[in-house]
Design an enzyme around this catalytic site. Structure first.
Site, PDB file in Angstrom:
ATOM      1  N   ASP A 159       0.918  -0.786   0.147  1.00 21.59           N
ATOM      2  CA  ASP A 159       0.239  -0.068  -0.086  1.00 21.59           C
ATOM      3  C   ASP A 159       0.980   1.118   0.027  1.00 21.59           C
ATOM      4  OD1 ASP A 159      -2.478   1.442   0.541  1.00 21.59           O
ATOM      5  OD2 ASP A 159      -3.249   0.114   1.713  1.00 21.59           O
ATOM      6  N   GLY A 194      -3.028   4.016  -7.991  1.00 27.40           N
ATOM      7  CA  GLY A 194      -3.071   4.221  -9.762  1.00 27.40           C
ATOM      8  C   GLY A 194      -3.049   6.398  -9.970  1.00 27.40           C
ATOM      9  N   GLU A 196       0.412   7.418  -9.882  1.00 28.45           N
ATOM     10  CA  GLU A 196       1.189   7.399 -11.516  1.00 28.45           C
ATOM     11  C   GLU A 196       1.589   6.641 -12.457  1.00 28.45           C
ATOM     12  OE1 GLU A 196       3.472  10.600 -10.405  1.00 28.45           O
ATOM     13  OE2 GLU A 196       2.856  10.849  -8.737  1.00 28.45           O
ATOM     14  N   ASP A 214      -9.871   3.867  -4.178  1.00 32.29           N
ATOM     15  CA  ASP A 214     -10.141   2.347  -3.010  1.00 32.29           C
ATOM     16  C   ASP A 214     -11.607   2.382  -4.060  1.00 32.29           C
ATOM     17  OD1 ASP A 214      -7.803   2.105  -1.554  1.00 32.29           O
ATOM     18  OD2 ASP A 214      -8.704   2.256   0.390  1.00 32.29           O
TER      19      ASP A 214
END
Ligand code: GLA
Length: 484
Positions: A159, A194, A196, A214
């Protein structure tokens, strides 16, 4: 010039060939995650909780014939943000929560493997995880990767919470390298939401990467993720061992998942079918997160009374009363010296079967009984093997046939069939017609059409199929076969 071309070709192969043989990862992984699903005893789901018992029971439910997930091809079992101890050891090792996993994670990982599942674990690339301030892996890349490998982990999700100002493009390769150096075939799932454009740089270092924030079980969230999938440039459409991950499926969750991300899932049946259809045609991993068991606890024990007897020994080590098992006056019993088994404690059937050294306490009669359970709608959707077959292919992910128009999507399948999704994000029903020429077939071609939600052959068609009325937020999922 020639040598330049060869060198370029070789580097292209190196970049595009991150097949590290991680289990069940060549095709989009199919599995289950604990994220909205676990809890102690019968009180589940409880946000951010897992323990040895609930994990074992979830594994049992996952593979049970009653549920049918295993039979439909689901193979990944993922423990999300719930398992790590708040403190590392003095040597800096990340360890499982010492209360909830007194025997470490190895027994449950071995258990998952013994049932034919791959085992996935969560960490963060920052100093803490996202919930509960558990330690993240920042600065401990090799140490943590080696721990994961030594426990038998097959999939690591990293994460992106609490990372300070680091660049994910610099940080994720560090963990990727450490996982590879561990020599275990571990699937690396990047979860930087998402931010980069990970599809541009994730391919050489990971087997899947989240392409959006999410996903929660609301229409707004689902439609956003689908639109983001459509916007991924075609050259980054995924490949074996390298998939764009749209995040977990919330299929059929309602109040039972309200704790995750503070959102209650509230979609209609058609919207849930759309979620599954669009994840499938986009070749996203299909990772279900929903409670998969209904659990009850047996009645509490009487106080100040203690009587225990062995019913069935489950360990090789002998269970000898007073030496390797006994009872306490507070309504609990103990085992030690490797004794594990089923007992009667204060008149209640009690499973006291924890592995590992030292003494283990078990509450008399506090036996959680779970039956595998998903709702009929979840069954209809998650076990739709025809839609699953659209997902489980090595071909690039599907995309809108006309760039910028989200209504008709296609994915070329191995063998020549084409999967088509007629997707209606509008607030009213829309008529849609799919032209075979737009799919790359000749206008004269005869094409048979199968409807994958109706499970029905719709007949043979020339030129086009439709118009089909697609209800609001619904998706008609088709498999087309060309015959001439
Ligand atoms: C982030 C991730 C989720 C989940 C939680 C856990 O929000 O994107 O998928 O893992 O953290 O805390």
């Amino acid at each position: 010039m020639r040598s330049l071309i060869v060198a370029l070709a070789a580097s292209a192969v190196a970049v595009r060939a991150y097949d590290n043989n991680a289990p069940y990862s060549k095709l989009p992984p199919m599995g289950w995650s604990s994220w909205v699903a676990l809890g102690p005893g019968a009180d589940h789901p409880v946000f951010d909780f897992c323990d040895e018992g609930s994990v074992r029971r979830a594994i049992d439910a996952f593979v049970s014939d009653d549920l049918g997930l295993y039979a439909a091809g689901y193979r990944h079992f993922h423990l999300d943000d719930c398992w790590a101890n708040h403190e590392r050891t003095p040597a800096g090792d990340l360890i499982p929560d010492t209360t909830n996993f007194p025997n470490g994670l190895t027994p449950v990982i071995d258990y998952a493997h013994s049932k034919g599942l791959a085992f996935g674990l969560y960490t963060s690339g920052g100093i803490f995880t996202c919930v509960g301030l558990r330690p993240g892996s920042e600065g401990h890349w090799s140490q943590d990767a080696d721990s994961f490998a030594s426990w038998g982990v097959d999939w690591v999700k990293m994460d992106w919470c609490n990372h300070g100002f680091e660049d994910p493009k610099t940080t994720y390769p560090l963990m990727s390298k450490a996982l590879n150096a561990s020599k275990r075939h571990i699937h690396f799932n990047m979860c930087e939401w998402g931010d980069e454009n990970p599809w541009e740089w994730g391919d050489p270092i990971a087997q899947s990467w989240r392409m959006h924030g999410d996903h929660v079980g609301t229409w707004e969230s689902t439609a956003k993720v689908i639109a983001a999938s459509a916007a991924i440039p075609r050259q980054y459409s995924g490949r074996p061992y390298g998939w764009n991950d749209m995040d977990m499926l919330e299929t059929g969750n309602g109040l039972r998942a309200a704790h995750a991300n503070g959102k209650e899932s509230n979609m209609t049946d058609d919207e849930w079918r759309t979620e599954f259809s669009m994840w499938a045609i986009s070749a996203s991993p299909l990772v279900v997160t929903t409670p998969i068991m209904n659990c009850t606890n047996e009645s509490p024990h009487p106080a100040n009374y203690c009587n225990v007897s062995l019913v069935q020994q489950e360990s090789l080590s002998p269970c000898i009363e007073g030496y390797s098992f006994g009872c306490n006056l507070n309504g609990s019993m103990w085992t030690s010296e490797g004794c594990r088994g089923e007992f009667t404690c204060n008149g209640y059937s009690t499973l006291c079967d924890q592995d590992g050294s030292g003494q283990h306490l078990c509450e008399c009669g506090n036996v959680t009984k779970c039956v595998p359970y998903i709702t009929p709608l979840q069954r209809e959707i998650l076990l739709n093997t025809e839609v699953i077959a659209v997902n489980q292919d090595v071909t690039p992910q599907g995309a809108p046939v006309t760039p910028g128009d989200l209504s008709i999507w296609a994915r070329n399948l191995t063998g020549g069939d084409i999967a088509v999704a007629l997707y209606n994000p509008q607030a009213a029903a829309v008529n849609m017609t799919v032209s075979f020429a737009a799919l790359g077939w000749t206008t004269g071609a005869t094409v048979s059409v199968r409807d994958l939600w109706k499970h029905a052959d719709m007949g043979y068609f020339k030129g086009s199929y439709g118009p089909v009325s697609v209800p609001t937020h619904a998706t008609v999922m088709l498999r087309l076969t060309q015959h001439s």
